[in-house]
Every structure is written in C-alpha cells, then in structure tokens.
Design a protein around this motif. Structure first.
Motif, PDB file in Angstrom:
ATOM      1  N   UNK A  47       0.860  -1.185   0.000  1.00  0.00           N
ATOM      2  CA  UNK A  47       0.000   0.000   0.000  1.00  0.00           C
ATOM      3  C   UNK A  47       0.898   1.238   0.000  1.00  0.00           C
ATOM      4  N   UNK A  48       1.380   1.605  -1.168  1.00  0.00           N
ATOM      5  CA  UNK A  48       2.272   2.757  -1.174  1.00  0.00           C
ATOM      6  C   UNK A  48       1.793   3.896  -2.066  1.00  0.00           C
ATOM      7  N   UNK A  49       0.705   3.728  -2.771  1.00  0.00           N
ATOM      8  CA  UNK A  49       0.196   4.853  -3.548  1.00  0.00           C
ATOM      9  C   UNK A  49      -0.970   5.478  -2.785  1.00  0.00           C
ATOM     10  N   UNK A  50      -1.282   6.736  -3.063  1.00  0.00           N
ATOM     11  CA  UNK A  50      -2.433   7.352  -2.386  1.00  0.00           C
ATOM     12  C   UNK A  50      -3.715   6.556  -2.632  1.00  0.00           C
ATOM     13  N   UNK A  51      -3.842   5.972  -3.817  1.00  0.00           N
ATOM     14  CA  UNK A  51      -5.071   5.244  -4.119  1.00  0.00           C
ATOM     15  C   UNK A  51      -5.206   4.002  -3.233  1.00  0.00           C
ATOM     16  N   UNK A  52      -4.100   3.274  -3.096  1.00  0.00           N
ATOM     17  CA  UNK A  52      -4.146   2.070  -2.255  1.00  0.00           C
ATOM     18  C   UNK A  52      -4.413   2.443  -0.801  1.00  0.00           C
ATOM     19  N   UNK A  53      -3.776   3.539  -0.357  1.00  0.00           N
ATOM     20  CA  UNK A  53      -3.995   3.965   1.025  1.00  0.00           C
ATOM     21  C   UNK A  53      -5.444   4.383   1.221  1.00  0.00           C
TER      22      UNK A  53
END
Lengths: 441, 358
Positions: free
Chosen positions: B175-181
């Motif tokens: 979870x390292x992109x803003x979307x995944x977060x």
C-alpha cells in the motif's frame, strides 16, 4: 445571481489567463506561516525570501530569462496542514513545484518520503533532519548551510574559547533547555556524546509547547547552578526564557541560543532582560548589504514589498529569508548551466542543489559578502557549510562577536553516517554510490 | 415525489428493524458506497485522495469514536487525540517489535492499547460527571503526550521523538500509492462505522443512551453502571486508536507525540458538535465540514482577492480564515444546535411530504 455568474466567469478567465503565459516560468511553493505562535519567524523568513525572488524578477527578469513564480500556503507550523499545502502545490506551474522549503522540522520529517517519491527536493535550511546531511541515503533532502549537530559542536567550541581552552570544559555543568518537540530533541545525542568527550555534565530540561510558562524549568536551573545554559527555543518560548532567567538572576551572557532563538523578535519582547544574551547564527543582521539595498530599490520603491513593517528589513529573520532566496536562485542557475535556460523540473533542480557552490567571490557579486558563509554542496555532504557566527544582543541590535566558527566534523560526521545508515536499514534503502554521480558541468 | 415510502410494507421484524427501513435510503447508501469504492479512486487525483479524502475518513472515524462516548453514553471527553496517539504508537511498536506482524492486526492491537488506556482514564467517570469528567480526560490528553515524549522506548530511541511508519504490506500487496492507502482507509472506516451503527442500535447502545439520559434511572432498571460506562470508554478509545494508526500510516507517514495535542482533541469535539451529537452520520458530516472548510476558504480566498484587485497583507489573510471559521461555528450553534445531522433529518421529513405538505 448575475454577479455570482460574472464572478465565476471572471475566475475562469483568470485561470485561462494564468495558464496562457505560464510557459517560461518556474514555480516555487511558499508554504509558510503568517499566524500562530511562530508567525514572527515565518513571516520574516518568507518575507525576505519572496522579496528576493521579486527582486530577481524585477532586476534580472528572472533567472536566465525564466521568471520565478510562487504561491503562498498557510501551514500554521502544523504537520497536517503542511502536508496538505505540499499536496496542493506540488503540481502547480509548468514543471510542478521545483523545490520546497517546509520551514518546520516536523513538516520536513513528514515530507521526506513523499518528496523523494515525487522527485521534489526539500531544502531544510538550518533545521530538519540532521542525518539527511548524508546525501547517499537522502538524495532529495538538503539541510543546507549548517545542521543542528554541527551548530551544537560550534557552540561547545565557543564555550571552550570563553573558558580558555577545550580542556577547561572538564567538570563544567551545562543545562540544555529545549522545546519539547522533534526540533528541540534533535541535539540531545550530540550533547551527550560531547559531554563524554570533554568531561562536562549536561542536564536536559524540556519545555512543553508553546513555552510561555517556564517558572519550574528555571527553578531547576537555579538549583543546578550551571556554568552555561544552552537555549534551544522557538517562538514565544525565547523571550519567556530570557525573562525567567532575569527573574532568577542568571547571567544572560552565559546563555547561548540556537539560531531559532536569536532574532530581534526573541529579544525585543524580553526588554532589558535580553541584554548580553548570545545566540548562534548563520546569517547576520543589518540592512547595509548591497543585496538588501537592491531589494529596497527594486521592490519596495514600487510598493511590492512583503513586509508591512519595513523596519524588519535587515532583521535576522528577514535576512535569513534572503539567504533562502540566494541559495534557491543560485541552485537554479547551477541547474540551468547543465539543463539549459528553461524551467527546471524537480529532478533537475535536485542536481542543481547537489552541485551548488557559492564561493566568496560569488557572494561578492551577489552583494552579500559577510552576509552568509560560502557553500559547497556535494553528493556526500548535503550540508555544504557548517560554520556559525556568534551574535550578542546589546539591547538594540545583534552584533557579531566572533568570526565563522567551524564545527567539530570528526565528531559529527560519523554520527550522521551511523544514523543515516540506521535509517536506510529501517527503510530498506540502498545508499547511492557517490562516485557514480554526474560530476558538475 | 421520489422520496416516498408508500407501498413499502414491512412483514417481518427483520425488515422493520434494518438499518435503513426505507428503500430509497438503501439505494442511496449503496450508491454512495459504490461511488466511494469505484468512482472516486478513478476520478480523484492525488491531491484529493491524500490531502482531503484520507484525512476526512480518518477524522470521521475518530469522530464516530468520540460520538459513541459523548453522543451516546453522555460522557464528555477531551482526550481523543491522546487515544489516537496511543493507537498510532501502539500499532507502530507492534509492527516494529513483532516480526511478521500483519498490518491490520497491528492496527487492531493499537486500537486495543488505546482501549485499555481509555478504560483507565474512564474510571473517574464512575464518580464524576460533566465538566469535571472533561477535566479528568484532559489529564489523559496531557499524560499520554508527556509519556510518549518522556519514555524514548515508545519511539524506539529516535533522537527527535518522531516515528516514521514502516512500509505497508498486506498479503504481499504494497500500500504505497495514495489510491491504495485510500482503499485501505475506506475499508477500515466503512467496516467500523457499520459496526458502530449496529452497536448503537443494539442493547449496548440502548444501555448507553439510558445512562446518558438519566444514570440513576438506568441503574434502577438494572443497567450495570461500571460495565456500561467503561465499555463506552473502551470502544470509543478503540475507534480513536484505530483512527490514530491510520492517521500515522495512511495519512502523514511520520508522527510525533506533539502532533496529537489538545488542538486535535478540540477539533474532533467540534466535529461532533457541528455534525450532530449522538449520530453516526453526524460524525461524517462534521468531519467533512471541519476538514474541508479551511481548505475551501484558503483556496477561494486567493482568486477572490485577485478578482477584487485587493492585496491583503498575508497575516490578515490567514487570520481571516480563522475568523470566518469561528463565525460559522457560532452561526451553526445558534441556528442548528443539533448539528448537520439534524438538518439532514429535517430535509428528509420535508422530502417525504413533498410536494403536498398537509
């Protein structure tokens, strides 16, 4: 209704107009603070910074024909707001935000990962994460000019000079009064290491944010009876400390402040209690430098200046803002030497900062001889300078009482490398090999 | 016209007691959830995701937590930020010190740590009420921040007391992109909000409300005071703790104890006051209002200033934001003391009769 519509139309037109002539511009976000307990620092520094940028635009037509643009965003020295401002501004301008000055140690910490991912360099000039001086682990972070650990060793050197030699430090007691935050705690390990090396005793006393009540802390000082006090304050904590020191009768000329404790805004509110107080600084006060005169000539005579109170021009914070401006503009110049006279991207800007060199001769050309120290940044060393001057408050103004005092690099550098290596391990990063980096153009 | 329940008959207890008894509501909620899970990640850019939506969801979760305690159980608390701090530092320490610790379990354990601290500071609530209890929770606020700063163990002896969150990975997915977060935050918040909604409709929730309305009467009818009050503190702090862990991991990435100060506690308290005390929906509305308003004012002010050809001094500009914000809060408190949730309720009642009110 009609007026609302025309207002909206006006907004839209404005947007179009702004993007139409935005091609030969480089954007620098100004995420600072103009309100809150730390507003004195924020408004002064960003005032000087913005005035310098405006002066470069007005006098030279920008850098290499590229106009510098900026936009202000209020962070209130608050991490969450700082992150929001960063996210808001990072895509503005034709090449995005090209460099960021968070002006807060906390916000710097919050942005380290984000900025590396977005390829936007952070300049944390005289604050921030000390071990970021190791450019192998932190390619996008530049704690330029001097970091907290270097500064602290220079302070101990200064105390040694006053005591008549470093061997005289043995047996002394030094109290470290610090702002209880990331910023304040940053120097505890280096002080402990130095205490061991030189044989003095150090006592750490925290002051909770914002620090407008320090009675009990200074009571402790009175009980300890230290030979020297190091004041690591910020904002309203500083004048309060000086007044509290006066109340218990502690001599002010044995209190040494960090550069965030040594401005007119810290001493004037304390009145006579501040007289004799000593602080470290990486820039000096005064409006007689040609660079400040140029700002007055090109910006203030046209009523475009940032400072409402023009007596603050030439103050410590204002001049520090000008240092921010000089460093940023010189890094753009350096980047343009390699990448051409066009708006740089964050990545190109990073190269410019990493290969930045400001010699004594260049400082003279800039009209800033003696204003700040010469600078030489490299892949290994993201600090680039390290020296500080000690200034003393005479009741009216800050006077330099020493020349540039160099830090104790043999002590600081291994600690930085050790700390950076631990960070790299924790984050699973592979440090860069500096011999393979592109050499200066 | 559209919002009419005529013809929707309830033939069983289950249909009568479901969360959204009106079909239109169910459709609207399903559509909203779909919007949040599918459309928003496709449309929203990085700025919206990481600077607006993620903090909005996290604050909404913290506000749900506080609403359970203050809105439903009637115990005033000024320590929400402290419980968030416990959750954040707890989750971080679990990930750091237990090898192979799954992230979601760490969040939950962080929440449980916060719940335990919440129980300890909830003990005075058995004896004291109202403002006096608020002062006791204020002690939690200062004690926790002090303890996290004072004992370096909590930040793994970091020189500055700041912790930087570890890489987030669940079942091999990073979870390292803003979307995944955003997805992670949204999922946690939706699950916990649903749980909260059901909790307040169950016997536990009714016991809380009985204590809120009159604790002596509640005790007389056999509601155990000790257990119910402490349960409210525990669950409320658990929510705050999970929100704190999300705040550290999904939003800021680095946190220091000083970030969880009294201002943050007040901010969350304002959220439930504005949004609606004793309403799960109100927590979301209040969080949205408080997160968005300063950003909105800040974004609108600058172009407006250009348009009108004014050049306000920067200090005035920033203070203006605070003035407008304070003014709006007072306006809302006078015009609608039951918060935005109550406004929504009134709208709903009007809609049911529209276009032919009696």
């Amino acid at each position: 209704m009609k007026s609302v519509k025309s207002a909206l139309l006006g907004l839209a037109l404005l947007g179009v107009a702004a993007s139409a002539h935005a091609q030969n511009e480089q954007f620098i976000p100004m995420n600072g603070y103009w309100v809150g307990p730390y507003a004195a620092g924020g408004s002064g520094i960003f005032g000087g910074f913005i005035d310098y940028i405006n002066m470069i635009n007005a006098r030279d037509g920008g850098v290499g024909g590229v106009k510098l643009t900026y936009e202000k965003c209020e962070t209130e020295y608050n991490n969450a707001r700082g992150v929001e401002c960063y996210e808001r501004e990072k895509k503005k301008g034709p090449t995005g935000a090209t460099v960021i000055h968070p002006l807060s140690t906390g916000i710097t910490y919050s942005l380290i990962d984000k900025a590396a991912a977005d390829k936007i360099p952070i300049i944390s000039l005289g604050y921030g994460r000390t071990d970021a001086s190791d450019g192998r682990v932190f390619p996008y972070v530049f704690p330029l000019i001097t970091n907290y650990w270097s500064q602290n060793t220079a302070k101990i050197k200064f105390i040694g000079m006053r005591e008549g030699g470093m061997d005289k430090l043995k047996g002394l007691t030094i109290v470290n009064i610090y702002h209880d935050s990331a910023y304040g705690k940053e120097t505890i390990p280096i002080l402990d290491a130095q205490a061991k090396k030189y044989g003095f005793t150090v006592k750490h006393i925290p002051v909770p944010h914002p620090g407008n009540e320090q009675g009990s802390q200074w009571l402790q000082v009175r009980q300890i009876k230290p030979d020297w006090v190091i004041l690591r304050g910020w904002g309203v904590m500083n004048p309060t400390a000086l007044k509290a020191a006066a109340k218990i009768g502690y001599p002010r000329d044995r209190i040494i402040g960090v550069w965030w404790s040594g401005a007119e805004e810290d001493t004037i509110p304390a009145g006579d209690a501040a007289k004799g107080y000593i602080a470290a600084g990486f820039n000096v006060a005064g409006a007689n430098f040609p660079v400040i005169q140029d700002i007055k000539k090109y910006v203030y005579t046209k009523f475009k200046g940032e400072m409402e109170d023009q007596t603050r021009i030439g103050s410590i914070y204002y001049n520090r803002g000008v240092v921010h401006g000089i460093v940023t503009v010189e890094a753009i110049r350096k980047g343009q030497e390699k990448f051409g006279k066009k708006p740089l991207t964050g990545e190109q800007m990073r190269w410019g900062i990493e290969n930045l060199q400001i010699s004594e001769a260049r400082l003279k050309e800039l009209g800033a001889t003696g204003f700040m120290q010469p600078l030489k940044v490299s892949c290994m060393d993201h600090e680039g300078g390290g020296a500080v001057k000690f200034l003393q408050w005479d009741g009216n103004k800050w006077n330099a009482i020493t020349d540039w005092i160099q830090p104790d690099r043999e002590l600081v550098r291994p600690m930085i490398e050790q700390s950076a290596a631990a960070y790299a391990k924790e984050k699973n990063l592979t440090p860069r090999d500096c011999t393979k980096e592109a050499p200066p153009a | 016209m559209l919002y009419r329940e005529a013809g929707q008959f309830k033939a069983s207890y289950a249909t009568d007691q479901q969360i959204f008894p009106i079909r239109q509501d169910r459709i609207a909620v399903a559509a909203l959830t779909a919007l949040a899970f599918v459309i928003v990640p496709l449309v929203a850019d990085q700025y919206w995701l990481s600077a607006i939506l993620i903090p909005f969801l996290i604050f909404a979760l913290a506000a749900v937590g506080l609403n359970i305690l203050t809105g439903y159980a009637g115990q005033l608390s000024l320590g929400t930020a402290a419980f968030m701090a416990v959750g954040a530092f707890g989750a971080w320490n679990f990930v750091l010190r237990v090898p192979g610790m799954p992230l979601l379990v760490a969040f939950a354990l962080g929440g449980i740590c916060a719940a335990l601290v919440g129980i300890v500071f909830g003990l005075p609530s058995l004896r004291i009420k109202g403002f006096y209890l608020a002062v006791a929770t204020l002690a939690a606020q200062f004690f926790v921040v002090w303890a996290l700063t004072k004992f370096n163990w909590f930040s793994n002896y970091s020189t500055s007391g700041v912790i930087t969150t570890q890489r987030m990975e669940i079942l091999g997915f990073a979870f390292d992109t803003p979307r995944a977060k955003y997805f992670l935050t949204l999922t946690v918040v939706v699950v916990l909000a649903l749980a909260a909604k059901n909790m307040v409709r169950s016997s536990i929730g009714r016991a809380w409300m009985a204590i809120r309305d009159m604790d002596v009467a509640a005790e007389v009818i056999g509601i155990p005071m000790l257990r119910t009050k402490l349960l409210a503190f525990a669950i409320s702090s658990f929510y705050a703790g999970v929100a704190g862990a999300l705040y550290a991991y999904c939003y800021l990435g680095t946190v220091e104890p000083e970030g969880f100060n009294l201002d943050l506690s007040f901010k969350i308290l304002f959220m439930i006051i504005l949004g609606g005390v004793g309403s799960i929906l109100g927590s979301f509305l209040g969080a949205g209002f408080i997160v968005l308003l300063p950003i909105f004012l800040n974004t609108v002010a600058r172009p407006l200033e250009n348009l009108l050809g004014l050049s306000l001094p920067p200090g005035l500009m920033s203070n203006l934001e605070l003035i407008v914000f304070g003014g709006l809060i007072i306006f809302f408190l006078i015009v609608e003391p039951h918060g935005l949730a109550r406004l929504w309720q009134i709208t709903k009642e009007k809609l049911r009769l529209w276009p032919f009110p009696h």
